[in-house]
Design a protein around this motif. Structure first.
Motif, PDB file in Angstrom:
ATOM      1  N   LEU A 145      63.539  30.229  57.558  1.00  0.00           N
ATOM      2  CA  LEU A 145      64.033  29.959  56.215  1.00  0.00           C
ATOM      3  C   LEU A 145      65.377  29.216  56.276  1.00  0.00           C
ATOM      4  CD1 LEU A 145      63.683  30.257  53.172  1.00  0.00           C
ATOM      5  CD2 LEU A 145      64.637  32.572  53.355  1.00  0.00           C
ATOM      6  N   GLY A 146      66.244  29.616  57.187  1.00  0.00           N
ATOM      7  CA  GLY A 146      67.525  28.933  57.349  1.00  0.00           C
ATOM      8  C   GLY A 146      67.354  27.478  57.721  1.00  0.00           C
ATOM      9  N   ARG A 147      66.419  27.212  58.646  1.00  0.00           N
ATOM     10  CA  ARG A 147      66.171  25.815  59.043  1.00  0.00           C
ATOM     11  C   ARG A 147      65.627  25.000  57.872  1.00  0.00           C
ATOM     12  NH1 ARG A 147      64.302  28.361  63.958  1.00  0.00           N
ATOM     13  NH2 ARG A 147      62.168  28.264  63.169  1.00  0.00           N
ATOM     14  N   THR A 148      64.726  25.594  57.094  1.00  0.00           N
ATOM     15  CA  THR A 148      64.148  24.873  55.961  1.00  0.00           C
ATOM     16  C   THR A 148      65.211  24.584  54.901  1.00  0.00           C
ATOM     17  OG1 THR A 148      62.016  25.921  56.401  1.00  0.00           O
ATOM     18  CG2 THR A 148      62.305  24.911  54.229  1.00  0.00           C
ATOM     19  N   LEU A 149      66.060  25.560  54.627  1.00  0.00           N
ATOM     20  CA  LEU A 149      67.144  25.346  53.670  1.00  0.00           C
ATOM     21  C   LEU A 149      68.094  24.253  54.158  1.00  0.00           C
ATOM     22  CD1 LEU A 149      67.825  29.066  52.795  1.00  0.00           C
ATOM     23  CD2 LEU A 149      67.040  27.314  51.176  1.00  0.00           C
ATOM     24  N   MET A 150      68.388  24.273  55.445  1.00  0.00           N
ATOM     25  CA  MET A 150      69.265  23.240  56.011  1.00  0.00           C
ATOM     26  C   MET A 150      68.633  21.858  55.859  1.00  0.00           C
ATOM     27  SD  MET A 150      71.834  22.894  58.716  1.00  0.00           S
ATOM     28  CE  MET A 150      72.330  21.452  59.621  1.00  0.00           C
ATOM     29  N   LEU A 151      67.331  21.752  56.128  1.00  0.00           N
ATOM     30  CA  LEU A 151      66.656  20.465  55.972  1.00  0.00           C
ATOM     31  C   LEU A 151      66.708  19.977  54.525  1.00  0.00           C
ATOM     32  CD1 LEU A 151      63.560  20.978  58.295  1.00  0.00           C
ATOM     33  CD2 LEU A 151      65.501  19.441  58.671  1.00  0.00           C
ATOM     34  N   LEU A 152      66.496  20.871  53.584  1.00  0.00           N
ATOM     35  CA  LEU A 152      66.607  20.495  52.168  1.00  0.00           C
ATOM     36  C   LEU A 152      68.020  19.991  51.862  1.00  0.00           C
ATOM     37  CD1 LEU A 152      64.691  23.359  50.316  1.00  0.00           C
ATOM     38  CD2 LEU A 152      64.158  20.920  50.210  1.00  0.00           C
ATOM     39  N   HIS A 153      68.995  20.736  52.322  1.00  0.00           N
ATOM     40  CA  HIS A 153      70.398  20.403  52.065  1.00  0.00           C
ATOM     41  C   HIS A 153      70.779  19.067  52.697  1.00  0.00           C
ATOM     42  CE1 HIS A 153      74.803  20.788  52.724  1.00  0.00           C
ATOM     43  NE2 HIS A 153      74.754  21.241  51.491  1.00  0.00           N
ATOM     44  N   GLU A 154      70.463  18.901  53.973  1.00  0.00           N
ATOM     45  CA  GLU A 154      70.841  17.672  54.675  1.00  0.00           C
ATOM     46  C   GLU A 154      70.096  16.459  54.117  1.00  0.00           C
ATOM     47  OE1 GLU A 154      73.425  17.471  56.950  1.00  0.00           O
ATOM     48  OE2 GLU A 154      73.681  19.513  56.203  1.00  0.00           O
ATOM     49  N   GLY A 155      68.833  16.630  53.814  1.00  0.00           N
ATOM     50  CA  GLY A 155      68.070  15.541  53.216  1.00  0.00           C
ATOM     51  C   GLY A 155      68.650  15.125  51.879  1.00  0.00           C
ATOM     52  N   ALA A 156      69.109  16.104  51.112  1.00  0.00           N
ATOM     53  CA  ALA A 156      69.720  15.803  49.819  1.00  0.00           C
ATOM     54  C   ALA A 156      71.011  15.011  49.999  1.00  0.00           C
ATOM     55  CB  ALA A 156      69.994  17.094  49.054  1.00  0.00           C
ATOM     56  N   LEU A 157      71.803  15.376  51.000  1.00  0.00           N
ATOM     57  CA  LEU A 157      73.051  14.647  51.237  1.00  0.00           C
ATOM     58  C   LEU A 157      72.780  13.191  51.621  1.00  0.00           C
ATOM     59  CD1 LEU A 157      75.145  17.290  53.237  1.00  0.00           C
ATOM     60  CD2 LEU A 157      75.223  16.785  50.779  1.00  0.00           C
ATOM     61  N   VAL A 158      71.776  12.980  52.447  1.00  0.00           N
ATOM     62  CA  VAL A 158      71.425  11.615  52.842  1.00  0.00           C
ATOM     63  C   VAL A 158      70.898  10.831  51.637  1.00  0.00           C
ATOM     64  CG1 VAL A 158      69.866  10.219  54.258  1.00  0.00           C
ATOM     65  CG2 VAL A 158      71.046  12.191  55.271  1.00  0.00           C
ATOM     66  N   ALA A 159      69.997  11.438  50.877  1.00  0.00           N
ATOM     67  CA  ALA A 159      69.449  10.761  49.697  1.00  0.00           C
ATOM     68  C   ALA A 159      70.548  10.457  48.682  1.00  0.00           C
ATOM     69  CB  ALA A 159      68.348  11.619  49.062  1.00  0.00           C
TER      70      ALA A 159
END
Length: 195
Positions: A145-159
Motif C-alpha cells: 500500500l505504501g508503494r502504491t501511494l508513493m507511485l500515485l503521489h510521485e506520478g501526480a508531481l510529475v504530471a
C-alpha cells in the motif's frame, strides 16, 4: 552561514529550480547573489556542494511544511490524504515546474554524485512515510500500500510539473482515497476470515 553564503545558496536555489542544475554556472550564482566566486568556493568548495545544500534545504523545507498537515488530523486515512493536500499547496507556491528532486534526478543520475544521496534519500523518506501511515490501515499489506501511494503521489508531481492535465495532485488524492477505502475493506475482511 555567512550572509553572503546565504545569499548565494538562495540565488542558486532559485536558479537551479528555474533553469536546471547543469544550465547554471558558478559565475551566474555569484552575480545573482552579489558575491565573488571566491566567496562561493570558500564556503561551499564546489558547485556540487552547492547543489547538495540546495536539495537538502529544499527537502528540509518540504518536511517542515508537511508536518503540520499530517499532525492536524488523527485518523490514518486523513493523515495519508493530508500528504496529498500538503503537496497540492506546496506545488502552488514552490513547485510550478514539478518536484525539484525528480528534476534534479533527470540531470544527476550517477549514484557517485554527492547530490544523488540527497535525491534518493528524500524519495526513500517519502516511501517510509507512506508505508508507516499505511500500516495503521492495513498492517499486513503496508509495504504494498505504501508503494502504491508513493507511485500515485510521485506520478501526480510529475504530471503537475509537465502540465499534463489540470489538478493532477487532486486527482491522485481522489484515487488514494478510493485505494484506502478498498484497503480498509480488504483488511477488515481478512481479519474476519481469521476469526
Amino acid at each position: 552561514m555567512t550572509p553572503g553564503a546565504r545569499r548565494a545558496l538562495d540565488a542558486a536555489s532559485v536558479l537551479f529550480y528555474d533553469r536546471g542544475i547543469h544550465a547554471v554556472g558558478v559565475d551566474l550564482i555569484a552575480a545573482e547573489a552579489g558575491v565573488t566566486k571566491k566567496t562561493l568556493y570558500d564556503r561551499f568548495g564546489s558547485k556540487e556542494q552547492i547543489v547538495v545544500e540546495y536539495l537538502a534545504a529544499r527537502d528540509e523545507r518540504w518536511q517542515a511544511f508537511l508536518a503540520p498537515y499530517v499532525e492536524a488530523v488523527t485518523t490514518p486515512r486523513a493523515r495519508i490524504l493530508a500528504v496529498f493536500d500538503a503537496s497540492r499547496d506546496w506545488a502552488e507556491v514552490h513547485s510550478d515546474k514539478g518536484c525539484s528532486m525528480v528534476n534534479a534526478h533527470a540531470e544527476i543520475s550517477d549514484p557517485a554524485h554527492p547530490a544523488y544521496r540527497v535525491i534518493a534519500g528524500q524519495k526513500a523518506w517519502m516511501l517510509a512515510l507512506f508505508t508507516g501511515l499505511a500500516r495503521a490501515i492495513a498492517p499486513r499489506r503496508a509495504a504494498k500500500l505504501g508503494r502504491t501511494l508513493m507511485l500515485l503521489h510521485e506520478g501526480a508531481l510529475v504530471a503537475h510539473g509537465l502540465r499534463i492535465f489540470p489538478d493532477a495532485i487532486e486527482h491522485a488524492r481522489d484515487e488514494a482515497a478510493t485505494l484506502l477505502r478498498d484497503a480498509r475493506g480488504a483488511a477488515a475482511a481478512a481479519d474476519e476470515k481469521r476469526r
